[in-house]
Design a protein around this motif. Sequence first.
Motif, PDB file in Angstrom:
ATOM      1  N   LYS A 446       0.987  -1.480  -0.330  1.00 16.11           N
ATOM      2  CA  LYS A 446       0.263   0.088  -0.274  1.00 16.11           C
ATOM      3  C   LYS A 446       0.450   1.682   0.294  1.00 16.11           C
ATOM      4  CE  LYS A 446      -4.427  -1.690   1.942  1.00 16.11           C
ATOM      5  NZ  LYS A 446      -4.960  -1.104   3.347  1.00 16.11           N
ATOM      6  N   PRO A 447       0.428   2.499  -0.348  1.00 17.61           N
ATOM      7  CA  PRO A 447       1.528   3.862  -0.627  1.00 17.61           C
ATOM      8  C   PRO A 447       1.465   3.828   1.147  1.00 17.61           C
ATOM      9  CG  PRO A 447      -0.989   3.890  -2.003  1.00 17.61           C
ATOM     10  CD  PRO A 447      -1.507   2.590  -0.823  1.00 17.61           C
ATOM     11  N   LEU A 448       2.880   4.656   0.867  1.00 15.81           N
ATOM     12  CA  LEU A 448       3.447   4.898   1.949  1.00 15.81           C
ATOM     13  C   LEU A 448       3.752   6.236   2.524  1.00 15.81           C
ATOM     14  CD1 LEU A 448       6.383   2.577   2.611  1.00 15.81           C
ATOM     15  CD2 LEU A 448       4.142   1.629   3.300  1.00 15.81           C
ATOM     16  N   ASP A 449       3.000   6.696   3.898  1.00 24.94           N
ATOM     17  CA  ASP A 449       3.512   8.148   4.529  1.00 24.94           C
ATOM     18  C   ASP A 449       4.316   7.977   5.374  1.00 24.94           C
ATOM     19  OD1 ASP A 449       2.796  11.055   4.251  1.00 24.94           O
ATOM     20  OD2 ASP A 449       0.867  10.092   5.484  1.00 24.94           O
ATOM     21  N   ARG A 450       5.682   8.849   5.484  1.00 26.04           N
ATOM     22  CA  ARG A 450       5.843   8.988   6.258  1.00 26.04           C
ATOM     23  C   ARG A 450       5.569   9.658   7.474  1.00 26.04           C
ATOM     24  NH1 ARG A 450       8.922  11.465   9.729  1.00 26.04           N
ATOM     25  NH2 ARG A 450       8.266  13.788   8.093  1.00 26.04           N
ATOM     26  N   GLU A 451       4.826  10.468   7.122  1.00 21.88           N
ATOM     27  CA  GLU A 451       4.340  11.649   8.212  1.00 21.88           C
ATOM     28  C   GLU A 451       3.121  11.139   9.060  1.00 21.88           C
ATOM     29  OE1 GLU A 451       7.047  13.401   5.726  1.00 21.88           O
ATOM     30  OE2 GLU A 451       5.117  12.663   4.694  1.00 21.88           O
ATOM     31  N   THR A 452       2.984  10.391   8.766  1.00 16.43           N
ATOM     32  CA  THR A 452       1.548   9.625   8.666  1.00 16.43           C
ATOM     33  C   THR A 452       2.401   7.909  10.257  1.00 16.43           C
ATOM     34  OG1 THR A 452       0.088   9.467   7.518  1.00 16.43           O
ATOM     35  CG2 THR A 452      -0.441   7.839   9.705  1.00 16.43           C
ATOM     36  N   LEU A 453       2.722   7.618   9.645  1.00  9.20           N
ATOM     37  CA  LEU A 453       4.150   6.459  10.107  1.00  9.20           C
ATOM     38  C   LEU A 453       5.806   6.444   9.736  1.00  9.20           C
ATOM     39  CD1 LEU A 453       4.138   4.683  12.956  1.00  9.20           C
ATOM     40  CD2 LEU A 453       2.988   2.847  10.879  1.00  9.20           C
ATOM     41  N   SER A 454       6.534   6.358  10.684  1.00  5.29           N
ATOM     42  CA  SER A 454       7.226   6.437   9.879  1.00  5.29           C
ATOM     43  C   SER A 454       8.471   5.178  10.396  1.00  5.29           C
ATOM     44  CB  SER A 454       8.633   7.734  10.519  1.00  5.29           C
ATOM     45  OG  SER A 454       9.422   7.365  12.084  1.00  5.29           O
ATOM     46  N   TRP A 455       8.204   4.386  11.023  1.00  9.45           N
ATOM     47  CA  TRP A 455       8.206   3.215  11.146  1.00  9.45           C
ATOM     48  C   TRP A 455       7.712   2.292  11.636  1.00  9.45           C
ATOM     49  CZ3 TRP A 455      13.261   1.305  11.147  1.00  9.45           C
ATOM     50  CH2 TRP A 455      14.591   2.336  11.599  1.00  9.45           C
ATOM     51  N   HIS A 456       8.103   0.857  10.560  1.00  8.38           N
ATOM     52  CA  HIS A 456       6.937  -0.118  10.359  1.00  8.38           C
ATOM     53  C   HIS A 456       7.632  -1.329  11.004  1.00  8.38           C
ATOM     54  CE1 HIS A 456       3.618   1.677   7.831  1.00  8.38           C
ATOM     55  NE2 HIS A 456       4.712   1.986   7.836  1.00  8.38           N
ATOM     56  N   ASN A 457       7.479  -1.882  12.175  1.00  7.73           N
ATOM     57  CA  ASN A 457       7.805  -3.346  13.181  1.00  7.73           C
ATOM     58  C   ASN A 457       7.271  -4.649  12.641  1.00  7.73           C
ATOM     59  OD1 ASN A 457       9.510  -0.898  14.339  1.00  7.73           O
ATOM     60  ND2 ASN A 457       8.272  -0.978  16.274  1.00  7.73           N
ATOM     61  N   VAL A 458       7.449  -4.730  11.569  1.00 11.92           N
ATOM     62  CA  VAL A 458       7.024  -6.217  11.508  1.00 11.92           C
ATOM     63  C   VAL A 458       7.975  -7.653  11.612  1.00 11.92           C
ATOM     64  CG1 VAL A 458       6.458  -7.392   9.524  1.00 11.92           C
ATOM     65  CG2 VAL A 458       6.411  -4.273   9.477  1.00 11.92           C
ATOM     66  N   THR A 459       6.326  -8.858  12.231  1.00 14.95           N
ATOM     67  CA  THR A 459       7.139  -9.803  12.495  1.00 14.95           C
ATOM     68  C   THR A 459       6.606 -10.733  11.723  1.00 14.95           C
ATOM     69  OG1 THR A 459       6.673  -8.958  14.470  1.00 14.95           O
ATOM     70  CG2 THR A 459       7.225 -11.612  14.307  1.00 14.95           C
ATOM     71  N   VAL A 460       7.830 -10.924  11.405  1.00 14.20           N
ATOM     72  CA  VAL A 460       8.393 -12.373  10.253  1.00 14.20           C
ATOM     73  C   VAL A 460       8.168 -14.025  10.729  1.00 14.20           C
ATOM     74  CG1 VAL A 460       9.077 -13.508   8.238  1.00 14.20           C
ATOM     75  CG2 VAL A 460       8.662 -11.050   8.773  1.00 14.20           C
ATOM     76  N   ALA A 461       6.829 -14.826  10.644  1.00 16.13           N
ATOM     77  CA  ALA A 461       7.547 -15.712  10.496  1.00 16.13           C
ATOM     78  C   ALA A 461       7.733 -16.841   9.574  1.00 16.13           C
ATOM     79  CB  ALA A 461       5.950 -16.915  11.400  1.00 16.13           C
TER      80      ALA A 461
END
Length: 634
Positions: A446-461
């Motif tokens: 999806k499109p990203l917006d740094r001003e909305t959320l600058s970091w994404h912490n994702v857990t990969v299994a």
Amino acid sequence: MGSGEEKQRWTVKMSAPSVLATVTVLSLIPGWVLSSQGLEAQQLAQGSTHLHRRLKRGWIWKQLFVPEEDPTPRVIGQLKSDYDRGEFSIKYILSGEGAGDVFEIDEYSGEIRTLQKLDREEKAFYVLQAQAINRRSNEPVEPQSEFIIKVQDINDNVPQFENEPYVSSISEMCPIGTTVAQVTATDADDPLFGNNAKLIYSILQGEPYFSVEPKTGIIVTSWPNMDREAREQYQVVVQVKDMLGLSGGYSSSTTVTVSLTDVNDNGPTFQHHLYTFAVPENAPVGITVGRIMADDGDVGVNARMNYSLEDLEESTTFRIQTDPVTQEGVVLLAKPLDYETKRRFVMAAEAVNDHMDTHFLSYDEFKDRTTLKIIVEDVDEPPVFLAPVYEWKVPENAMMGTVVGTVSARDIDTVNNPIRYSIDKGSDLRKAFRIDPNNGTITVAKPLDRETLSWHNVTVAAEETKQNHLSATVAVFIKVLDINDNVPRLARDYQPYICEGTQAGELVQLLSAVDPDEPVEGHHFYFSMVSEKHINPNFTIRDNQDNTAGIVARRSTFTRKDRIHFLLPVVVTDSGSPALSSTSTLTISVCSCQPTGHCPTGGVQALALSMGVSIQTLLGLLLCLVVFAADLLC
């Protein structure tokens, strides 16, 4: 003869064992010390050669003897005065210890006899007094004299041991002749008469390990190198006999418990040359892998030992310590194991006594070695990611499908099961990313917006597709990089005003700007006016080159009479690439300012004019405000 030296004589017939003697006891001068020592019957018999010696007045009685334990009353002696002519004119009287109940005297014949059985151990002798009295005159014909009847001992007591029970301890391996203990017996019979109380000791049980000194009762060792590990305790039975052990005597026995105390005469010995243990590869550090034991025949401090691992390379993975209670060597895991890396460990273990007594053994005999083999068991382990954490960057204008990065995991077991990847839904609520389940590639969804959320912490299994379907997870941190996609704007809604009488060049309003973007080198804003064909004659924008700008008056003739509002468009431009800008139109009001430069009525007048209020009403309102302000100043 004078009366002071009148010579008189008593005759004493004395019966004793196997001897019957007639003794003449002569009087001595009164006041002589009476003898307390007597002669045996044999000595009395020898004294008969002095029967006709005439001595001075006074009696010295020799001892009379009577055997103990004789139940038959019998005559033990006879007293007779020289004045006794057989006419029964003399009366004999006996007094003192036992007179009347133990002994009696025939007052006519002077015979002394026993009345009951005597016990020497109860009373060894009796002190009595004898008197001879003339029956007619009732006057003594001889002075009272004292004599002793001694109870003659027979062997009627059994020797008895004192201080029982006897318990002793000696060191094992002690030399022959080591004193163990001393037993002591006593005999109530007369030690001065014959052999009745003369004791002798002998061993009944305990030979050939022990012997006893016959006269003293001292027990000593008689066997070399007695070993506690072979036998720890002995029961030594000692017999004591009176009569010097001759037949007819009495005897008794006692038991001496002899314990051997330990000395360090044994070293540790492993019962097995090889100890094999198995441990799973996922065992935690510190777990007990196994126990080994070196036997030591000694006890206590002599059996204490320390264990060590000799192979330095192997022993770094394991360590060994001594269990203080059982004296076992406890093998512990010191480092994590990996079946796929190393499946077997072989090392030497050594046990060494804490306390070494080289008097009994050499140094090398106080230690022993064995071999340890530790097998690592395979365990189905979850996949392992190649990195402990992943961190990537992606620009916020990245197109959908843009590859962000790739995670990689593998099954470290020998079967090497295939891996399937997935994103934990709870860690990507926006569903901004997707992952290829086969190769672990993560792309933008999806499109990203740094001003909305600058970091994404994702857990990969990562999950195995076969067997136990074990899984593992890893954290992926995705930083959204800024691009210049936001226009700069004035920092707030400015409402500038200018006072009547303001001079040209004076600052009307200081401006600043904001921008949601965060350029790497920081913000740099440029302030300007909208380009016109002609220069604005009223105001100008002065850029301070520090992200601020000032609205400056260009003339000095501002009056409310001429004009109360000026519209001024302000352009703010950022330093992005490409640069973005925005235009804001400010309304500058002309105000009749107070001396302090404050404009209290500017806004009200502007509001009134905009509503179509008459000039007269405004002037009245203005007058009221001026009066109110004057009152405040007063």
